[in-house]
Design a protein around this motif. Structure first.
Motif, short mmCIF file in Angstrom:
data_model
loop_
_atom_site.label_atom_id
_atom_site.label_comp_id
_atom_site.label_asym_id
_atom_site.label_seq_id
_atom_site.Cartn_x
_atom_site.Cartn_y
_atom_site.Cartn_z
N LEU A 1 -5.32 16.59 0.94
CA LEU A 1 -5.58 15.52 1.32
C LEU A 1 -6.90 14.32 1.08
N THR A 2 -8.05 15.68 1.56
CA THR A 2 -8.70 15.16 2.03
C THR A 2 -9.35 14.19 0.43
N THR A 3 -9.51 14.55 -0.31
CA THR A 3 -10.04 14.32 -2.03
C THR A 3 -9.33 13.09 -2.53
N ALA B 1 2.91 13.64 -4.46
CA ALA B 1 1.77 15.00 -4.75
C ALA B 1 2.12 16.01 -3.71
N LEU B 2 1.34 15.24 -2.73
CA LEU B 2 0.58 16.06 -1.62
C LEU B 2 1.74 17.22 -0.67
N CYS B 3 2.75 16.45 -0.42
CA CYS B 3 4.33 16.65 0.22
C CYS B 3 4.67 17.86 -1.16
N GLU C 1 4.23 24.01 -1.69
CA GLU C 1 4.45 25.71 -2.78
C GLU C 1 3.33 26.18 -1.62
N LEU C 2 2.64 25.47 -0.32
CA LEU C 2 1.21 26.50 0.30
C LEU C 2 1.99 26.76 0.89
N ALA C 3 3.31 26.53 1.77
CA ALA C 3 4.41 26.67 2.59
C ALA C 3 4.41 28.51 3.09
N LEU D 1 0.76 -1.07 0.11
CA LEU D 1 0.07 0.28 -0.39
C LEU D 1 1.21 1.13 -0.01
N GLU D 2 2.09 1.39 0.55
CA GLU D 2 3.17 2.70 0.61
C GLU D 2 2.99 2.98 -0.53
N ALA D 3 3.70 1.45 -1.32
CA ALA D 3 4.74 1.86 -3.04
C ALA D 3 3.75 2.06 -4.49
N VAL D 4 2.10 1.59 -3.02
CA VAL D 4 0.60 1.76 -3.96
C VAL D 4 0.55 3.75 -4.19
N PHE D 5 0.91 3.86 -3.14
CA PHE D 5 0.34 5.92 -2.35
C PHE D 5 1.44 6.34 -2.72
#
Lengths: 186, 186
Positions: free
Chosen positions: B92-94, B67-69, B74-76, B57-61
């Motif tokens: 993150l929710t999306t 991307a989230l990181c 970007e938003l920092a 699962l880790e690998a899959v995601f």
DNA sequence: TACGATACGGAGGGCCCCGCCATTTAGCAA
DNA sequence: TTGCTAAATGGCGGGGCCCTCCGTATCGTA
């Protein structure tokens, strides 16, 4: 199925008792076969009395559900509607957190079978509805919030804190955050 | 383990590709054997490359996590710290809601093995930490809230909305409630 | 080309869920 | 009490999944 035979009722009770222990020990994933073995009955008998794991979990937690409904009734007439609601949600959290698997029972609730809305969440929702209505009328709750929302949020919190060192404490803390608002608009 | 053989790398990629589809279709409970079968390899090969479902699962995601990181980075530096935080939590929710099983991967994270804190939540927490700090400094976040809390709350919400007709929409709605406060103190 | 190290995958054991059906048993009636 | 019938039981077999072991095929190199 006139009245159900005496031995059937005996087995029902026996299985339920074992199931309570087993679920408490291993959560919602407890093995049905293990329950049958411990209860000294065939696995088929278990599934005859409780078709599907869901039914078993419902039965196991029904007492707690009843207790929560009773508590809701008690709090229904409280002076401070907000406090009453928070009190009840706290109680729900405590119950759900202490019973491994109860959250799982709630989350799959109402969605599995198309029609058969699960008894668990239905009862809870019905019982808590007055509390929410009072609190809403007092302006203590954000608009658009339903009773189902509340239960759903608590369920999620409990689910996700299940593997925490101190589940109940963590769940209550997160519940507090959710109620007060993590990042309330100023 | 010098450099890993070519066929091994091929199989790794092959399995991962199949696993992505399979997890997308069946969530975190996807059958490892089924994945092996579809990939045309022995079940042993799957577990050789990914010891345990967690690793898979880790690998899959991992791509989504990356991307989230990146989004967090970007938003920092955004002007409105609160908006930036909410934006990221929404993203993150999306992501989590769209990927069946990602929430499960996160929830079991960091608790399973004693030491091996899972890479998923660790990376996310690290990436989102600056966002939270900025927001906190701006007074937009309740005191005592940690990055882990935020991710935990989102995870819970996603988990519990997984069986909803429109998971993403429902998750975002509940996230909004949680952020603003279901019953904010007047 | 020949030889190691590496990687593979099938077989087998354990556990679980599920449905079937022959057998037992409770409860009622004669 | 003794039958009788419908209810209830539980063992059995099928299908899956997870996991481990080990003989074998394959890669990469000398």
């Amino acid at each position: 199925m006139t009245v159900q035979r005496a031995d059937a009722r005996r087995n029902y009770a026996r299985i339920l008792a074992v199931a309570e222990e087993e679920v408490a020990a291993h959560g919602a994933d407890a093995s049905l076969e293990q329950i049958a073995r411990t209860a000294g009955v065939g696995s088929a008998t278990v599934r005859r009395h409780f078709p599907g794991r869901r039914a078993l979990l419902e039965a196991v937690f029904s007492e707690r559900i009843e207790a929560l409904c009773a508590r809701a009734a008690e709090l229904a007439g409280a002076a401070d509607a907000r406090a009453a609601l928070l009190d009840w949600l706290g109680a729900l959290t405590t119950y759900a957190a202490s019973a491994r698997g109860m959250a799982d029972a709630l989350v799959q609730d109402g969605m599995d079978d198309p029609e058969h809305v699960n008894a668990c969440s239905a009862k809870l929702t019905g019982a808590a509805d007055p509390l929410l209505r009072h609190a809403t009328r007092a302006g203590a709750v954000a608009p658009g919030v339903t009773t189902a929302d509340l239960i759903t949020l608590v369920t999620g919190i409990v689910l996700v804190t299940e593997h925490h060192p101190d589940p109940a404490a963590e769940a209550h803390r997160l519940l507090g955050l959710t109620m007060e608002g993590v990042s309330p608009r100023r």
